[in-house]
Design a protein around this motif. Structure first.
Motif, PDB file in Angstrom:
ATOM      1  N   SER A  11     -44.249 -15.945 -49.635  1.00 18.89           N
ATOM      2  CA  SER A  11     -42.819 -16.559 -50.623  1.00 18.89           C
ATOM      3  C   SER A  11     -41.654 -16.961 -49.673  1.00 18.89           C
ATOM      4  O   SER A  11     -41.145 -16.496 -49.281  1.00 18.89           O
ATOM      5  N   ARG A  45     -44.407 -20.444 -54.617  1.00 14.30           N
ATOM      6  CA  ARG A  45     -44.877 -19.751 -53.598  1.00 14.30           C
ATOM      7  C   ARG A  45     -46.893 -20.365 -53.065  1.00 14.30           C
ATOM      8  O   ARG A  45     -46.941 -21.410 -54.281  1.00 14.30           O
ATOM      9  N   GLN A  67     -49.901 -24.505 -54.298  1.00 17.52           N
ATOM     10  CA  GLN A  67     -48.106 -24.289 -54.198  1.00 17.52           C
ATOM     11  C   GLN A  67     -48.377 -24.191 -55.551  1.00 17.52           C
ATOM     12  O   GLN A  67     -48.852 -25.024 -56.398  1.00 17.52           O
ATOM     13  N   SER A 102     -50.716 -14.685 -48.539  1.00 10.72           N
ATOM     14  CA  SER A 102     -49.586 -15.259 -49.656  1.00 10.72           C
ATOM     15  C   SER A 102     -48.402 -15.961 -48.907  1.00 10.72           C
ATOM     16  O   SER A 102     -47.639 -14.744 -47.715  1.00 10.72           O
TER      17      SER A 102
END
Lengths: 114, 110
Positions: free
Chosen positions: A24, A73, A68, A22
């Motif tokens: 951010s 994110r 996305q 992941s």
């Protein structure tokens, strides 16, 4: 202002498994790129997303995929893991797309495949 | 097509000495060039970038680089090395994606 956050920082997986990483981005950044870094190959471009659309893709097999979300994110997924997928995976975010746009990098996710 | 070549995978300099890290590029269009630094177990941090304004670009931590079109070079320099400069440095060229060189690991000798 928070920087680019990648989770998890470290990951150990077994051959054949799949993994999701992941990223951010910095608040307000809409472009996210992913890179694979290995001692032998250096930094190799995986893909870039902008406004939820994949804009560019590197030369990696289909086992590598990403997406996305509307909040910018991003996640990348690697299926059927191989030993050679062991690497540092770096995510970078940019305010917009553009050749002169600075990319801000996260600290990376260190993936080890055993 | 675009590419960058960094000369020397390892460079050692004494503390206080000149740092020179070499980068040559290939680009079919006017290039946008970058130098990034990576400390152990960290991501990449931008040192400086060239975007066709001044040919001498000043960056953070006392580094600078000069764009020389005739030599297709964008070498990174710092007048006086410090122990904290020990890291890996990447030259990059930007097109539809950023293409990185293989990196040069800088060692600082006491």
């Amino acid at each position: 202002k928070a920087g680019v956050t990648q989770t998890p920082r470290y990951l150990i997986k077994t051959r054949g498994q799949q993994v999701t990483l992941s990223c951010s981005p910095i608040s307000g950044h809409r472009s996210v790129s992913w890179y694979q870094q290995t001692p032998g190959q250096g930094l190799q471009f995986l893909f870039e997303y902008f406004s939820e659309t994949q804009r560019n893709k590197g030369n990696f097999p289909g086992r590598f995929s990403g997406r996305q979300f509307s909040n910018s994110r991003s996640e990348m997924n690697v299926s059927t893991l191989e030993l050679g997928d062991s690497a540092l995976y770096l995510c970078a975010s940019s305010l917009v797309q553009g050749r002169d746009t600075e990319a801000f990098f996260g600290q990376g996710t260190r993936l080890t495949v055993v | 097509a675009q590419s960058v070549t960094q000369l020397g995978s390892h460079v050692s300099v004494s503390e206080g000495a000149l740092v020179l890290l070499r980068c040559n590029y290939s680009s079919s269009v006017p290039p946008y060039l970058f130098w990034y630094v990576q400390y152990p177990n960290q991501g990449l941090q931008l040192l400086l970038k060239y975007t066709s304004a001044a040919t001498l670009v000043k960056g953070i931590n006392g580094f600078e680089a000069e764009f020389k079109k005739s030599e297709t070079s964008f070498h990174l320099t710092k007048p006086s090395a410090h122990m904290s400069d020990a890291a890996e440095y990447f030259c990059a060229v930007s097109g539809d994606k950023i293409i990185f060189g293989k990196g040069t690991r800088l060692h600082i000798l006491p």
